[in-house]
Each structure stands twice: as structure tokens, then as C-alpha cells.
Design a protein around this motif. Structure first.
Motif, PDB file in Angstrom:
ATOM      1  N   TRP A  36       0.942  -1.265   0.050  1.00 44.10           N
ATOM      2  CA  TRP A  36      -0.002  -0.195   0.003  1.00 44.10           C
ATOM      3  C   TRP A  36       0.866   1.274   0.182  1.00 44.10           C
ATOM      4  N   ARG A  38       0.628   5.903  -0.864  1.00 41.55           N
ATOM      5  CA  ARG A  38      -0.262   6.837  -0.739  1.00 41.55           C
ATOM      6  C   ARG A  38       0.625   7.901  -1.335  1.00 41.55           C
ATOM      7  N   ARG A  45       4.718   9.837  -4.293  1.00 43.74           N
ATOM      8  CA  ARG A  45       4.177   8.507  -3.739  1.00 43.74           C
ATOM      9  C   ARG A  45       5.076   7.987  -2.698  1.00 43.74           C
ATOM     10  N   ASP A  89      -3.012  12.592   6.753  1.00 45.52           N
ATOM     11  CA  ASP A  89      -3.111  11.317   5.943  1.00 45.52           C
ATOM     12  C   ASP A  89      -3.784  11.356   4.550  1.00 45.52           C
ATOM     13  N   TYR A  93      -4.595   6.552  -1.975  1.00 44.87           N
ATOM     14  CA  TYR A  93      -4.138   5.445  -1.464  1.00 44.87           C
ATOM     15  C   TYR A  93      -4.118   4.312  -2.549  1.00 44.87           C
ATOM     16  N   GLY A 117      -6.155   3.800  -7.633  1.00 48.60           N
ATOM     17  CA  GLY A 117      -6.179   4.590  -6.472  1.00 48.60           C
ATOM     18  C   GLY A 117      -7.636   4.831  -5.838  1.00 48.60           C
TER      19      GLY A 117
END
Length: 124
Positions: A36, A38, A45, A89, A93, A117
Motif C-alpha cells: 500500500w 499513498r 508517492r 493522512d 491510496y 487509487g
């Protein structure tokens, strides 16, 4: 060939939780390491967590202790449970698969298939 599709993103208040899912197609999923990542606007990224084909995990510091990755090889699914979310956050993702290599990698360039994503937005 592997196809990945993320889901589960959305808008959540700070302190809330989200569970992301990644559906994979292709026979190599079960023997491949998954990751994973983000990407926030204007930023590169970045790695969040990897989960090996056998379920072992390695977390980056950015969400360590606040997220849990898991996979269901029988269903070709990958999950990311995120808790105590913070505004920082907020990002798109991505799930990704690495179908080659003997060692774990946290590098974007080492993952050869990516989903489109899913947006996660954390409000204050």
C-alpha cells in the motif's frame, strides 16, 4: 498480467477509521508481495506497508501503529485498516503488486502493477 482495483476511500473526520480494499485478478497474486502506498497533492508517492505472499508485514513509520494490512489469498483481496486518522493522512491510496524479486521492497519503482487509487480525505 495483474489488475488491481481499490475501494473504501472517502471523507472521514480526524480520529476516525477507514478500511480500504484491493481486489486483484490474476494467478500471481497469491505468490506475490503486495504494498500500500499513498500520494498527497504535490508530493511523491510514499510507502505505507508491504505484506508478503505469506502474510508477513512491514510498516513504514508514517502510519505505524495506526494501520493494519491483511490479505485473503483465497479471495484475491488485500486490505488496509486505518485508525486514528489525521488530516495529514489525506491522500490517494494505491495498492500495488510486485511479481518479481526475492527480497521485500518499499520502493515505488519495484512494484510493477498498480491500481487506480482511492481518495482518502481526513477533515479537522
Amino acid at each position: 498480467q495483474v489488475q488491481l482495483e481499490e475501494s473504501g476511500g472517502g471523507l472521514v473526520q480526524a480520529g476516525g477509521s477507514l478500511r480500504l480494499s484491493c481486489a486483484a485478478s490474476g494467478s500471481t497474486f497469491r505468490t506475490s508481495d503486495m504494498g500500500w502506498f499513498r500520494q498527497a497533492p504535490g508530493k511523491e508517492r510514499e510507502f505505507v506497508v508491504l505484506i508478503s505472499w505469506s502474510g508477513e508485514t512491514f510498516y513504514s513509520d508514517i502510519m505505524k501503529g495506526r494501520c493494519t494490512a491483511s490479505r485473503d489469498n483465497a479471495q484475491n483481496m488485500l486490505y488496509l485498516q486505518m485508525n486514528r486518522l489525521k488530516p495529514e493522512d489525506t491522500a490517494v491510496y494505491y495498492c500495488a503488486v510486485r511479481t518479481y524479486g526475492r527480497f521485500w521492497s518499499t520502493q515505488v519503482a519495484h512494484y510493477n502493477y498498480w491500481g487506480q487509487g482511492t481518495q482518502v480525505t481526513v477533515s479537522t
